[in-house]
Design an enzyme around this catalytic site. Structure first.
Site, mmCIF file in Angstrom:
data_model
loop_
_atom_site.group_PDB
_atom_site.id
_atom_site.type_symbol
_atom_site.label_atom_id
_atom_site.label_comp_id
_atom_site.label_asym_id
_atom_site.label_seq_id
_atom_site.Cartn_x
_atom_site.Cartn_y
_atom_site.Cartn_z
ATOM 1 N N ARG A 233 0.799 -1.025 -0.012
ATOM 2 C CA ARG A 233 0.085 -0.053 0.009
ATOM 3 C C ARG A 233 0.971 1.170 0.051
ATOM 4 O O ARG A 233 2.002 1.219 0.799
ATOM 5 C CB ARG A 233 -0.850 0.079 1.080
ATOM 6 N N GLU A 262 -2.563 7.425 -4.765
ATOM 7 C CA GLU A 262 -2.989 6.837 -6.064
ATOM 8 C C GLU A 262 -4.399 6.964 -6.179
ATOM 9 O O GLU A 262 -4.804 7.016 -7.668
ATOM 10 C CB GLU A 262 -2.431 5.530 -5.985
ATOM 11 N N HIS A 294 -0.549 -0.123 -9.921
ATOM 12 C CA HIS A 294 -1.386 -1.078 -8.808
ATOM 13 C C HIS A 294 -1.783 -2.268 -9.757
ATOM 14 O O HIS A 294 -3.135 -2.813 -9.845
ATOM 15 C CB HIS A 294 -2.587 -0.509 -8.226
HETATM 16 P P1 NAD Z 1 -0.820 -11.182 4.743
HETATM 17 O O1 NAD Z 1 -2.099 -10.767 5.958
HETATM 18 O O2 NAD Z 1 -0.929 -12.825 4.470
HETATM 19 O O3 NAD Z 1 0.369 -10.852 5.279
HETATM 20 C C1 NAD Z 1 0.766 -9.628 5.627
HETATM 21 C C2 NAD Z 1 1.928 -9.762 6.872
HETATM 22 O O4 NAD Z 1 2.495 -8.567 7.471
HETATM 23 C C3 NAD Z 1 1.573 -10.501 8.174
HETATM 24 O O5 NAD Z 1 2.388 -11.766 8.423
HETATM 25 C C4 NAD Z 1 1.608 -9.754 9.164
HETATM 26 O O6 NAD Z 1 1.862 -10.356 10.562
HETATM 27 C C5 NAD Z 1 2.689 -8.800 8.770
HETATM 28 N N1 NAD Z 1 2.604 -7.411 9.418
HETATM 29 C C6 NAD Z 1 1.656 -6.652 10.147
HETATM 30 N N2 NAD Z 1 2.031 -5.547 10.533
HETATM 31 C C7 NAD Z 1 3.351 -5.649 10.440
HETATM 32 C C8 NAD Z 1 4.531 -4.656 10.331
HETATM 33 N N3 NAD Z 1 4.234 -3.691 11.508
HETATM 34 N N4 NAD Z 1 5.745 -4.824 10.022
HETATM 35 C C9 NAD Z 1 5.994 -6.010 9.227
HETATM 36 N N5 NAD Z 1 5.033 -6.937 9.008
HETATM 37 C C10 NAD Z 1 3.768 -6.617 9.571
HETATM 38 O O7 NAD Z 1 -1.082 -10.460 3.611
HETATM 39 P P2 NAD Z 1 -0.722 -10.772 2.031
HETATM 40 O O8 NAD Z 1 -1.658 -11.505 1.021
HETATM 41 O O9 NAD Z 1 0.767 -11.202 2.045
HETATM 42 O O10 NAD Z 1 -0.787 -9.262 1.151
HETATM 43 C C11 NAD Z 1 0.189 -8.267 1.793
HETATM 44 C C12 NAD Z 1 -0.215 -6.969 1.419
HETATM 45 O O11 NAD Z 1 -0.148 -6.732 0.043
HETATM 46 C C13 NAD Z 1 -1.922 -6.550 1.589
HETATM 47 O O12 NAD Z 1 -1.888 -6.084 3.005
HETATM 48 C C14 NAD Z 1 -2.115 -5.538 0.564
HETATM 49 O O13 NAD Z 1 -2.039 -4.353 0.971
HETATM 50 C C15 NAD Z 1 -0.921 -5.960 -0.516
HETATM 51 N N6 NAD Z 1 -1.468 -6.528 -1.770
HETATM 52 C C16 NAD Z 1 -1.274 -5.734 -3.059
HETATM 53 C C17 NAD Z 1 -1.506 -5.976 -4.149
HETATM 54 C C18 NAD Z 1 -1.366 -5.279 -5.493
HETATM 55 O O14 NAD Z 1 -2.108 -5.691 -6.711
HETATM 56 N N7 NAD Z 1 -0.409 -4.632 -5.479
HETATM 57 C C19 NAD Z 1 -2.491 -7.170 -4.374
HETATM 58 C C20 NAD Z 1 -2.866 -8.148 -2.856
HETATM 59 C C21 NAD Z 1 -2.303 -7.330 -1.804
#
Ligand code: NAD
Length: 335
Positions: A233, A262, A294
């Site tokens: 994000r 964005e 994105h």
């Molecule tokens: P997920 O929930 O499986 O993993 C997120 C991880 O971040 C978890 O392990 C959590 O413990 C950790 N976390 C929480 N707070 C933290 C901190 N302060 N420091 C470090 N780690 C921390 O999520 P995911 O499926 O792996 O997705 C991750 C992110 O990717 C989503 O939150 C979303 O914003 C983003 N995303 C982007 C797209 C895109 O098209 N660019 C698509 C899907 C997801």
């Protein structure tokens, strides 16, 4: 169930219609993005389907509630754009798509890393103009380099697996460590990850704790010349601090699939307009910055899974079944 689908694009219509063959909901598509002014379009719709840049803040939720909406069905994983406290007070349920091809985003991360590392964006333009000189295109072997993964959830772990394949040393930082990542890399403190990584890639959600995680202070700790990738994000990075770090060389390359402002830019064709966002415009001037709009999630496999899970969430809600993919303040607090 009647569903008002906001921020519609042709690819959303195609994938949601495809999934709806199995669900039989009544879908109303609008190109408008959701906010307090457009929420009235969902008058009479018990379910509203939104995407990453729709704003389900308290004001928008109030309007939706007055119009009879009882479910927000996010067609994405992140839910930072929904005021969960307001939704809970108004009795509006919120569901998301927690899992869909993490490979889509992880593979996009690797595309950004290698495009920046081997300067593919510049080489492509040069060769098309008949310039086959290599000056300025020097890259590095990824083999033996250190990759730091901030957030070792689904996507972070797929990135870790791929980078292991390149022969990289993988470090991770996550306040909620998991055993799956321990098979792929080593957990270290945030400070150590910043200091030792040649490539830092962000995979944590946007929360008040992670807002501007990469700021002036954090950038003061990174290995000079490191590469930073953000597909998570936009607001995880303080963009103005990143621009300073690009100018003084602390960041050697920056790959962004997300940007903190964005919502006024992405998913639209603005090629005939003057970009008004000066910070974004400055980012576009750097030879060592690649920005994609994105599109990390945007593979056929991922978008079909998103459409299917989104409509399955609505079906479960309509039948009064347990909403497996519900997000709420209470559930989040319970971990
Ligand atoms: P997920 O929930 O499986 O993993 C997120 C991880 O971040 C978890 O392990 C959590 O413990 C950790 N976390 C929480 N707070 C933290 C901190 N302060 N420091 C470090 N780690 C921390 O999520 P995911 O499926 O792996 O997705 C991750 C992110 O990717 C989503 O939150 C979303 O914003 C983003 N995303 C982007 C797209 C895109 O098209 N660019 C698509 C899907 C997801």
């Amino acid at each position: 169930m009647k569903i008002a689908v906001f921020s519609t694009k042709p690819y959303w219509i195609e994938s949601l219609n495809w999934a709806n063959d199995r669900h039989g909901h009544a879908l109303m598509y609008t190109k408008a993005s959701l906010d307090a002014h457009t929420a009235v379009l969902a008058d009479g719709f018990p379910a509203v389907c939104i995407f990453v840049n729709d704003e389900a803040d308290r004001d928008a939720l109030r309007v939706l509630h007055r119009g009879g909406t009882r479910l927000i069905a996010l067609r994405c994983a992140g839910f930072n754009n929904v005021d969960l406290a307001a939704a809970s007070e108004l009795g509006i349920s919120v569901a998301r798509v927690p899992r869909y091809s993490p490979h889509a985003v992880a593979e996009h991360v690797v595309a950004l890393i290698q495009a920046l590392n081997r300067k593919i964006h510049r080489a492509h333009k040069r060769v098309r103009e008949g310039n086959m000189a290599l000056d300025g295109l020097l890259g590095m072997d990824l083999h033996g380099k250190t990759v730091g993964i901030l957030g070792t959830g689904l996507i972070g772990r797929v990135v870790a697996r791929i980078m292991n394949g390149f022969g990289c040393r993988v470090l991770g930082y996550d306040p909620y460590e998991n055993d799956e990542f321990r098979q792929l890399g080593t957990y270290v403190s945030l400070e150590r990850l910043l200091a030792e990584s040649d490539v830092i890639t962000l995979h944590c959600p946007l929360t008040p704790q992670t807002h501007h995680l990469i700021n002036h202070e954090a950038l003061g700790h990174v290995k000079p010349g490191c590469m930073i990738i953000n597909t998570s994000r936009g607001a995880l990075i303080d963009t103005v601090a990143a621009i300073d770090a690009l100018k003084n060389g602390r960041i050697g390359a920056l790959g962004l699939d997300v940007y903190e402002e964005e919502s006024d830019l992405f998913f639209e064709d603005l090629s005939n307009q003057v970009i008004q966002d000066d910070v974004f415009a400055r980012l576009l001037t750097f030879p060592n910055v690649i920005i994609t709009g994105h599109q990390g999630f945007f593979t056929r496999e991922a978008i079909e899974q998103i459409a299917e899970t989104t409509l399955a969430n609505v079906t479960a809600f309509e039948r009064g079944e347990t909403l497996e993919n519900q997000v709420s303040r209470e559930l989040l607090a319970a971990g």
